[in-house]
Scaffold this motif. Sequence first.
Motif, short mmCIF file in Angstrom:
data_model
loop_
_atom_site.label_atom_id
_atom_site.label_comp_id
_atom_site.label_asym_id
_atom_site.label_seq_id
_atom_site.Cartn_x
_atom_site.Cartn_y
_atom_site.Cartn_z
N ARG A 105 0.82 -1.21 0.00
CA ARG A 105 0.00 0.00 0.00
C ARG A 105 0.86 1.26 0.00
NH1 ARG A 105 -5.69 0.84 1.08
NH2 ARG A 105 -6.01 3.07 0.95
N ASP A 106 0.57 2.17 -0.93
CA ASP A 106 1.21 3.47 -1.08
C ASP A 106 2.64 3.41 -1.61
OD1 ASP A 106 -1.06 4.86 -0.21
OD2 ASP A 106 -0.46 4.71 1.89
N ALA A 140 -2.82 3.06 -3.74
CA ALA A 140 -2.22 4.21 -3.06
C ALA A 140 -3.24 5.33 -3.02
CB ALA A 140 -0.94 4.66 -3.76
N ASP A 141 -3.19 6.13 -1.97
CA ASP A 141 -4.10 7.26 -1.86
C ASP A 141 -3.40 8.39 -1.13
OD1 ASP A 141 -4.07 5.98 0.58
OD2 ASP A 141 -6.16 5.38 0.52
N ALA A 142 -3.83 9.60 -1.43
CA ALA A 142 -3.17 10.77 -0.85
C ALA A 142 -4.12 11.94 -0.85
CB ALA A 142 -1.90 11.13 -1.63
N TRP A 151 1.10 11.04 1.05
CA TRP A 151 0.79 9.64 0.77
C TRP A 151 0.67 8.82 2.05
CZ3 TRP A 151 -0.98 8.47 -3.85
CH2 TRP A 151 -0.64 9.30 -4.92
N ASN A 154 -4.55 7.55 4.54
CA ASN A 154 -5.17 6.32 4.06
C ASN A 154 -6.67 6.38 4.25
OD1 ASN A 154 -3.01 4.61 3.13
ND2 ASN A 154 -2.34 4.46 5.26
#
Length: 810
Positions: A105-106, A140-142, A151, A154
């Motif tokens: 993740r990320d 991934a999320d930001a 980043w 979450n």
Amino acid sequence: MKSLVFPLILLSFLYSNAQDSIKQKEYNTTKITEIPKIDGVLDDAIWDTLPELGDFTMFDPENGTPELDTHKTKVKIGYTDEAIYVAAYMYDNEPDKILRQFSQRDQFYTQADFFAVILNTYNNSINETKFLVTSAGTLADATSENGRDDWSWNTVFKAEISFDDKGWYAEYRIPYSALRFPKKKEQLWGLQFYRQIKHLNTSYSWNYIDKSTGNESQYSGLLTGIKDISPPTRLSFYPFAAVNQEFFDGSNETTFSAGMDIKYGISDSFTLDATLIPDFGQAKFDDVTLNLGPFEQTFSENRAFFTEGTELFNKGNLFYSRRVGNTPSAFSTAYNNLGDNETVLENPESVKLLNAIKVSGRTKDGLGIGFFNSVTQKTEAEIVDEVTREHRKVVTEPTTNYNVFVLDQQLKNSSSVSLVNTNVTRNGHYRDANVSALLFGINNKKRSFKYSGKAVMSYVNDIDNNKAGFSTNFDIDRTKGRLRYSISNRIANKTYDINDLGISQRINYNNSNLDLSYQSFEPTKTFNKYRINGWFNHNRRLLPDVFVNNSYGVGFFAATVKRLAFGGHIRGGSKRKDFYEPRTEDRYLERPKMVGSNIWVSTDFRKKFAVESNINYSTFIDSEQKGLYMRIEPRYRFSNNFSLIYAISRWVGSNQTGYVNTVGDDIIIGQRDVKNLENSITASYNFSSKQAINFSLRNFWSTASYSDNKYGSLNIDGTLTPFNYDTVNNDHNTNFNIWNIDLTYNWRFAPGSEAILLYRNKIFNQDEFSERNFSDSADELFRQPIQHNVSLKIVYYLDYNNIKGLLKKT
């Protein structure tokens, strides 16, 4: 420097006469009644009914070139009352060349393509939420503000991928619980898409981005058509349970802990985050080094609650979250005023965090509001009289309340004005602190200049010493074109102090800086990009007005079309009055003139073997002082699942001068040779994008050897008078060695849920035998007791709406 300010201000306003028009593409989405299955295979009938968007343009390395016919990108969007749905078609006529390295993740900066959905739910060209999936299925999320991505944030969303002989595909479900948006009958959101193709070394966007002006967040298109939505209650729970077994020096201890994180949507725009009975036992270890300088060593934040969604609280850099739950403020008092037969039996090195909450969001008029509160437990050291066996306790940190409050009003042209307040209140008669700041960042209409600054007031209410202080910053930045420059001024008085909840290592300064740069935005036959820059810094004390030094330099950066990157700089500086090294107010050590240089190289990471290296050298005029730093970091990708990175760095400082001790009225400065050697290994085996084993090892060894008969007493003018220092009873030579290992297994077994199994060990030794070589120091290190930790932590994500649905069915 002062003579440059007015011409630059006048010049900047000459460029601000008209508004640049940014062309915005528009996509009108459709409300759907048939919910697609999120599996990455775009064969649901609903996708055939939705209009598609395309015509992506390159923004790196070229700027504005249309997408290749062989690598088209098409996207479709639908929505319901619960979520946004996205289907993305990434065509590639050579699908076998698509890189697909697995990661967790990320961790998307690997050798894999990616596709990103970017939503600006306030359509303000400032705040964005990014959702990304790689060609290996990594999510991934930001959150992003003015192009600065976070980043570490979450949320829970779903994206899956698939492949065929035409390329690869991505299918998204982004719930409204992952977004904040104004309450309106019809939404108007900024919309952007990115696609990166690793094997071609190209990146594309849906709406054109002009790299020569402003930042990427100012170039989104528009998403229309979302209306009459009734988003569900935004309430989710993250209960966790953990067990930890520690072995150290013949003893062992087992601890159990449980707690919960909560996220609640107070409204469509505001969210409350809370952590109840938190457990940070599995946070990454700090990269501790031998600290011989006058400033405390700072570390990055590794606790998820303090890194996620903190962009509002980081305004003005007044919040250093490591202050919360850090070493007790009066830790050393346990060792002061001990009786003749007393020893410290127990002195906790960290303060227990009881709970913490964050409330943040933004109104439809662009007013951002953030509130952070945390409470820590009273911490005490236990002291025992070895003769009478009587015990007593000393408070090293009382119960303490930490607050941060932020108001951030967004204006036209991606501008903003902010008010920030931080407060630390300790229970009882202890030190309290308050800091208030006004910040601004104003872009002109053409977004060719930015004016930014802040004014900060600090107040400390100590037991016997109350003080108020201030600091100001002002910057003018040219933000358009190949030739750019900035001019800035930084001021703080001698009573400025934000260190109860912030970090400020220098006070009483009046510094002015000028930076110039020239950069390319279009590739040449040899280079994809390059940049040349120079700087000049003029530093003074504020009161009394005393010249400190000038520093200057020129640097360069370049990346070739074959993905070889390199750069470096040459720097210099005049004599410098160092007011911090003596550890005494208004006294300084005069440092000699300095020249130095740096060069670094980074090879193509798309290849299985790649390497980064860096060399930095400095020497001092009319002085024996020299410094050499070298680092090399080879890495090898054995497969899409397994990669290994080794790094070794060496720093040698010869004939360095630094503070030793204070004897009576004499401030003793010694000459020392300092040598550092750091080795680290990082390995990762990814079974999939949801399961991985990660290994990290770090060994840092440092020695500081003082030269006999080269001690001096500091004079008023910053020079030294030879001093016969008692080195027999005051041996300051140091051999410092620390070893850490982390071995973790991560399994994301459901959206928002994970299990983490961790093994960790730590060995530490510090003594006065600086003459030891690396082998002898390592032998002594491994004679020390080893601290072993084994822990298991399980976090499970619960959504209120899912629970409600299950209860209805029963």
